[in-house]
Design an enzyme around this catalytic site. Structure first.
Site, PDB file in Angstrom:
ATOM      1  NE  ARG A   1      -4.036  -1.619   2.175  1.00 27.92           N
ATOM      2  CZ  ARG A   1      -3.872  -2.579   3.252  1.00 27.92           C
ATOM      3  NH1 ARG A   1      -3.049  -2.458   4.263  1.00 27.92           N
ATOM      4  NH2 ARG A   1      -4.699  -3.830   3.310  1.00 27.92           N
TER       5      ARG A   1
ATOM      6  CE1 TYR B   1     -29.534  -1.357  33.858  1.00 26.28           C
ATOM      7  CE2 TYR B   1     -30.521   0.723  34.034  1.00 26.28           C
ATOM      8  CZ  TYR B   1     -30.632  -0.354  34.323  1.00 26.28           C
ATOM      9  OH  TYR B   1     -31.697  -0.787  34.842  1.00 26.28           O
TER      10      TYR B   1
ATOM     11  CB  CYS C   1      -8.853 -18.019  15.731  1.00 21.01           C
ATOM     12  SG  CYS C   1      -7.262 -17.202  15.929  1.00 21.01           S
TER      13      CYS C   1
END
Length: 461
Positions: free
Chosen positions: A28, A436, A51
């Site tokens: 790049r 919350y 993974c």
């Protein structure tokens, strides 16, 4: 000045996360007229997610190719000269060249470089066990390993599986095998599964795994793998017992693949990984970088080098290396040791130091454990969650957090990872303005309940 008509050559050894991220990032920054990039990979694949293999084996991920982030063709389309099935067998640091051998034909040649990236990854720890090479015994590190295991599972006459090791790979493979309809026994050397947790938190994982129908055998070493008349695996033996097995999965972990670097005299740390500076340059070598599972990284909490083979770090290392090799500037400051995993619906998370890590580096601490819920207790689907928190004595600096629970446990550890990076005290954490609403958490988030308790304890000590 370079040997290539004003154009530099960057050689990358290893074509997975760190190596190909570095190659892509360097590309790049510099076009092919300025920088030639040659990458060697001894396997068949590039840029794949190791993974993801347990989830492919278990069936959650349908296709092998879903795990490939970028194919060899995609890399080549960006003017990266990628040579698959080619193993680098020697580094000549003084001569600035590498010896590369074609795995299939055996033909070898020297390739010179101006800049070198070592991204040789990790090797699975293979125990020196009689029978470890028998058909039906599998590691799960490469896509080829995953395919071989899937083939064995499809052909297995019986439905009994034994997993050796109870770290991340071990517990994830236990889940994959349960999902495939196998009876699973996990044989583990440690006193509890997940030795990256303190034993009291590991005990919660143990109980939950047994609740899922997994047989956990802790504090036991496998002594040999027994085979039948057909030569295939038939059981796993310990000193005291035999566990019948139609398939065996080795999940004992990995170690840095640094034989080349060692032979070339490059600096290695206590865990056998390469040592780099903050720019990921190999210490003492201006034109060599290293990243991914073959390096050691600084733990920002303990201030010591650690071996943490994770895809997140490998990709960040690659970005940093590619930026620097491409003439820019970037650093990798270190890690706090965050990791998450799951077995079926049990989520396991940790960041920072365990009790034994803190003791080893000479930190005195208070440890607190609290029970809470994932949501407001009255909201449907609220499930229990245990949070353990370590804070430094006197100062109250957060040192580590471990969370075991059902839905919503794993990603909560990210709050603690940010707090550790910012060196917050548990007192400062109690004031964090976290999101919350009853569907998401109790009015006091479980991490903050633990922080309040830790803060009280620090001030009482």
């Amino acid at each position: 000045m370079s040997m290539h008509q004003g154009r530099e050559r960057l050689v990358v050894v290893g074509g997975d996360a760190a190596g190909m991220s570095a190659a892509s990032q360097a590309r790049r920054r510099k076009g092919p007229e300025e920088l030639e990039i040659v990458a060697f990979e001894r396997g068949h694949f590039t840029s794949f997610s190791a993974c993801g293999i347990p989830y492919w084996v278990g069936g959650a991920v349908p296709e092998r190719d879903d795990l490939i982030a970028r194919t060899p063709e995609e890399h080549r389309a960006r003017d990266i000269d990628l040579r698959l099935r080619t193993e680098v067998t020697e580094l000549d640091v003084a001569g600035r060249r590498v010896r590369a051998r074609d795995v299939d034909s055996g033909a070898a040649s020297w390739v010179s470089y101006d800049k070198l990236v070592i991204a040789t990854g990790a090797l699975p720890v293979r125990p020196e066990l009689p029978g470890a090479d028998a058909p039906g015994v599998h590691g799960v590190q490469t896509l080829g390993d995953g395919q071989a295991l899937i083939d064995t599972l499809a052909r297995a006459k019986g439905r009994r599986a034994v997993v050796v090791g109870a770290g991340y790979i071990g517990v994830e493979m236990a889940e994959a095998l349960i999902d495939r309809g196998f009876e699973v026994t996990v044989v583990n050397r440690g006193e509890q599964p997940m030795s990256t947790l303190d034993p009291d938190m590991g005990r919660l994982v143990h109980r939950a795994m047994e609740g899922l129908g997994i047989t956990m055998v802790n504090g036991t070493e496998v002594t040999k793998i027994l085979t039948g008349a057909d030569g295939r695996v038939r059981a796993v033996a310990t000193r005291h017992a035999e566990y019948p097995a139609d398939v065996v999965v080795l999940g004992i972990g990995v170690r840095p693949e640094t034989a080349l670097a060692r032979a070339a005299g490059l600096p290695l740390g206590a865990h056998g990984g390469l040592l780099t500076d903050l720019a990921m340059r190999v210490r003492g070598h201006e034109n060599i970088w290293a990243g991914g599972d073959c390096v050691e990284v600084l733990n920002l909490v303990s201030g010591q080098e650690q071996y943490v083979p994770l895809g997140t770090h490998a990709n960040k290392h690659g970005q940093v290396i590619g930026t620097n090799a491409g003439g820019g500037y970037a650093t990798f400051p270190g890690v706090v040791g965050t990791a998450v995993s799951k077995v079926c619906d049990l989520e396991i998370a940790r960041t920072g130091l365990r009790e034994k890590d803190a003791r080893r580096v000479g930190l005195e601490f208070e440890a607190v454990t609290i029970e809470s819920t994932s949501r407001a207790g009255y909201y449907p689907g609220a499930s229990p969650m245990t949070v353990k928190m370590l804070a430094e004595r006197r100062t109250g600096r957060l040192l580590g957090v471990q969370i075991v629970g059902r839905e919503g446990a794993a990603k909560r550890v990210d709050i603690a990872a940010v707090a550790l990076t910012a060196r917050l005290t548990v007192e400062q954490m109690t004031a964090l303005d976290l999101g919350y609403a009853p569907p998401f958490s109790p009015v006091w988030d479980p991490v903050l309940v633990a922080a309040r308790k830790a803060a009280r304890q620090v001030h009482g000590s």
